[in-house]
Scaffold this active site. Structure first.
Site, mmCIF file in Angstrom:
data_model
loop_
_atom_site.group_PDB
_atom_site.id
_atom_site.type_symbol
_atom_site.label_atom_id
_atom_site.label_comp_id
_atom_site.label_asym_id
_atom_site.label_seq_id
_atom_site.Cartn_x
_atom_site.Cartn_y
_atom_site.Cartn_z
ATOM 1 N N GLY A 169 -19.188 16.483 9.181
ATOM 2 C CA GLY A 169 -18.231 15.770 10.026
ATOM 3 C C GLY A 169 -16.825 16.344 9.994
ATOM 4 O O GLY A 169 -15.974 15.927 10.784
ATOM 5 N N TYR B 3 -0.968 8.917 12.685
ATOM 6 C CA TYR B 3 -0.634 9.775 11.541
ATOM 7 C C TYR B 3 -1.649 10.891 11.400
ATOM 8 O O TYR B 3 -2.842 10.675 11.560
ATOM 9 C CB TYR B 3 -0.661 9.008 10.214
ATOM 10 C CG TYR B 3 -0.035 7.653 10.185
ATOM 11 C CD1 TYR B 3 1.008 7.295 11.039
ATOM 12 C CD2 TYR B 3 -0.480 6.695 9.263
ATOM 13 C CE1 TYR B 3 1.571 6.028 10.980
ATOM 14 C CE2 TYR B 3 0.079 5.435 9.204
ATOM 15 C CZ TYR B 3 1.094 5.108 10.082
ATOM 16 O OH TYR B 3 1.636 3.850 10.020
ATOM 17 N N GLY C 192 0.808 -1.221 0.000
ATOM 18 C CA GLY C 192 0.000 0.000 0.000
ATOM 19 C C GLY C 192 0.839 1.268 0.000
ATOM 20 O O GLY C 192 2.076 1.228 -0.111
ATOM 21 N N ARG D 211 -18.305 19.736 4.197
ATOM 22 C CA ARG D 211 -18.533 18.282 4.209
ATOM 23 C C ARG D 211 -18.923 17.895 5.639
ATOM 24 O O ARG D 211 -18.172 18.215 6.580
ATOM 25 C CB ARG D 211 -17.246 17.576 3.765
ATOM 26 C CG ARG D 211 -17.352 16.084 3.624
ATOM 27 C CD ARG D 211 -16.101 15.491 2.962
ATOM 28 N NE ARG D 211 -14.884 15.676 3.744
ATOM 29 C CZ ARG D 211 -13.685 15.195 3.396
ATOM 30 N NH1 ARG D 211 -13.553 14.530 2.269
ATOM 31 N NH2 ARG D 211 -12.632 15.399 4.151
ATOM 32 N N SER E 236 -4.186 6.588 13.837
ATOM 33 C CA SER E 236 -4.573 7.769 13.059
ATOM 34 C C SER E 236 -5.011 8.882 13.999
ATOM 35 O O SER E 236 -5.513 8.615 15.104
ATOM 36 C CB SER E 236 -5.740 7.380 12.154
ATOM 37 O OG SER E 236 -6.416 8.520 11.681
ATOM 38 N N ASN F 234 -9.891 12.153 -0.293
ATOM 39 C CA ASN F 234 -8.903 13.046 0.316
ATOM 40 C C ASN F 234 -8.477 14.147 -0.646
ATOM 41 O O ASN F 234 -8.472 13.978 -1.865
ATOM 42 C CB ASN F 234 -7.683 12.248 0.782
ATOM 43 C CG ASN F 234 -8.045 11.293 1.903
ATOM 44 O OD1 ASN F 234 -7.850 10.092 1.785
ATOM 45 N ND2 ASN F 234 -8.602 11.809 2.977
ATOM 46 N N LYS G 130 -9.710 1.916 14.728
ATOM 47 C CA LYS G 130 -8.375 2.346 15.179
ATOM 48 C C LYS G 130 -8.337 2.442 16.706
ATOM 49 O O LYS G 130 -7.371 2.026 17.342
ATOM 50 C CB LYS G 130 -8.014 3.697 14.554
ATOM 51 C CG LYS G 130 -7.768 3.636 13.052
ATOM 52 C CD LYS G 130 -6.531 2.819 12.718
ATOM 53 C CE LYS G 130 -6.345 2.602 11.240
ATOM 54 N NZ LYS G 130 -5.376 1.584 10.884
ATOM 55 N N ASP H 74 0.394 -9.156 2.294
ATOM 56 C CA ASP H 74 -0.663 -8.291 1.749
ATOM 57 C C ASP H 74 -1.640 -9.139 0.956
ATOM 58 O O ASP H 74 -1.255 -10.160 0.369
ATOM 59 C CB ASP H 74 -0.026 -7.213 0.836
ATOM 60 C CG ASP H 74 -0.871 -5.942 0.761
ATOM 61 O OD1 ASP H 74 -2.052 -6.050 0.382
ATOM 62 O OD2 ASP H 74 -0.347 -4.867 1.070
ATOM 63 N N TYR I 213 -14.650 3.506 10.913
ATOM 64 C CA TYR I 213 -13.206 3.417 10.657
ATOM 65 C C TYR I 213 -12.425 3.873 11.891
ATOM 66 O O TYR I 213 -11.517 3.188 12.370
ATOM 67 C CB TYR I 213 -12.822 4.266 9.435
ATOM 68 C CG TYR I 213 -11.320 4.493 9.320
ATOM 69 C CD1 TYR I 213 -10.467 3.444 8.992
ATOM 70 C CD2 TYR I 213 -10.761 5.752 9.579
ATOM 71 C CE1 TYR I 213 -9.083 3.646 8.909
ATOM 72 C CE2 TYR I 213 -9.393 5.963 9.489
ATOM 73 C CZ TYR I 213 -8.555 4.908 9.166
ATOM 74 O OH TYR I 213 -7.197 5.103 9.100
#
Ligand code: NAD
Ligand code: UFG
Length: 341
Positions: free
Chosen positions: A293, A176, A10, A291, A124, A198, A152, A31, A148
């Site tokens: 959120g 990150y 990735g 957007r 994250s 993104n 995490k 992977d 998501y």
């Protein structure tokens, strides 16, 4: 060291595999290529002038992980493999909990059985939930605002509980901020499947003509120019931070979290200006609604990374845009050929 890298094909995994190979480590990739291509691994090998071992497998397959860990004699595991699209996680929560959470439990169980207790995990900034104050310190309260993010946070909690339950675990939970950019060769980079959510990949795909314009989600935020502010970090800086974390893994007592960001925020307008400079033409854009959120501003306190890893980000927004553009313009369809698109 001999290092197992899950998700090595990735975006961040490929840059980290390259950094680890270049630093002289042995790398084994694991992977299932659900969001990547084997071509990225071939390019990593070419850039490094070294080969890595490839294991094609899925985190959800416990016996595959068990036999790999038992026979692998790994010193450290660097765990990137996971699904990462926020919108998709809202539509398919079970897929996300199964892939990310159950998958990571399988990995941790296999590590435990093999007595390999050193882990670097891709967390994250999403674990900070709704951000009210900047810069963000590792000690700020944690919460999840979508499935998501919940995966995490759950994985972080599982790691903390595991490290408390049994001595000998050294776990780096690396949070990150907004990874962007590409290796300066332009040979490896982010290759999102479908339309990217993104900002940076969308901007760069617009520059190569794949979209008509960039929609700026809101220009009425309480920020200096009204657009959203984020802490963009060059993926090569991020990869180097992983190299440091691997080398300093013994200094992580139990499970400890560290922010990986530059410590500086940039607005959507600032990113667009830097991207236009890198590309050499104005990138078409217009103002759209906020957007749902999205936070107004998010940036890291990057002091702990400096103290714990001896690492600070070196590349600025111009370098991020220049390198991302080199990758995008050399590979307008990512790792796919025209006929595969
Ligand atoms: P990516 O999608 O490019 O890489 C993830 C890799 O994991 C892919 O190669 C994919 O095929 C593999 N994978 C997914 N599920 C798997 C499974 N069940 N078994 C085996 N392999 C599997 O994503 P990335 O941007 O490189 O992100 C790497 C990690 O960093 C992810 O865990 C992500 O959540 C986290 N992260 C990413 C960002 C970001 O903005 N890119 C920000 C914060 C955290
Ligand atoms: N934006 C636009 N137009 C776009 C895309 C984004 O104006 O087409 C704006 C957003 O409103 C935001 C900024 O650009 O102000 C950055 O947006 P990204 O989608 O690139 O990044 P986010 O910070 O919203 O999200 C990222 C990761 C998530 C993670 C979150 C919090 O993609 O997975 O950081 O850590 F949950």
């Amino acid at each position: 060291m001999r290092i197992l890298v899950t998700g090595a094909a990735g975006f961040i995994g490929s840059h980290t595999a390259l950094a680890l190979l270049t630093a002289g480590h042995e790398v084994v990739s694991f992977d299932n290529y659900s969001n990547s291509s084997q071509e990225s691994l071939a390019r990593v090998e070419k850039l490094a002038g070294e080969s890595l071992e490839r294991v094609d497998g899925d985190l959800r397959d416990f016996s595959a992980l068990e036999s790999l860990l038992k026979s692998g004699s790994f010193d450290v595991v660097v765990h990137f493999a996971g699904l990462k699209a926020v919108g998709e996680s809202v539509e398919k929560p079970l897929l996300y909990y199964e892939n990310n959470v159950s998958g990571t439990i399988n990995l941790l169980r296999a590590m435990q059985l093999a007595a390999c207790r050193k882990l670097v995990f891709s967390s994250s900034a999403t674990v900070y939930g709704e951000v009210e104050m900047n810069p963000i310190l590792e000690s700020f309260p944690l919460s999840a605002v979508n499935p998501y993010g919940a995966t995490k946070l759950m994985i972080e909690d599982i790691c903390r509980d595991l490290a408390k339950s049994e001595a000998g675990w050294n776990i780096a939970l690396l949070r990150y901020f907004n990874p962007v950019g590409a290796h300066e060769s332009g040979e490896i980079g982010e290759d999102p499947i479908g339309i990217p959510n993104n900002l940076m990949p969308f901007v760069m795909q617009t520059a190569v003509g794949r979209h008509k314009q960039v929609n700026i989600y809101g220009n009425d935020y309480p920020t200096p120019d009204g657009t959203g502010v984020r802490d963009y970090i060059h993926v090569v800086d991020l990869a180097n931070a992983h190299s440091r974390a691997v080398e300093k893994i013994d200094s992580f007592a139990g499970a400890e979290a560290v922010n990986l960001g530059t410590g500086q925020g940039s607005s959507v307008f600032e990113l667009l200006a830097a991207a236009s400079k890198a590309v050499g033409t104005e990138i078409p854009h217009s103002i759209a609604a906020r957007r749902p959120g999205d936070a107004a501003a998010v940036w890291a306190d990057a002091e702990l990374a400096k103290k714990k890893l001896g690492w600070t980000a070196e590349r600025d927004l111009d370098a991020m845009c220049r390198d991302h553009w080199r990758w995008q313009s050399k590979n307008p369809n990512g790792f796919r050929t025209e006929s595969e698109c």
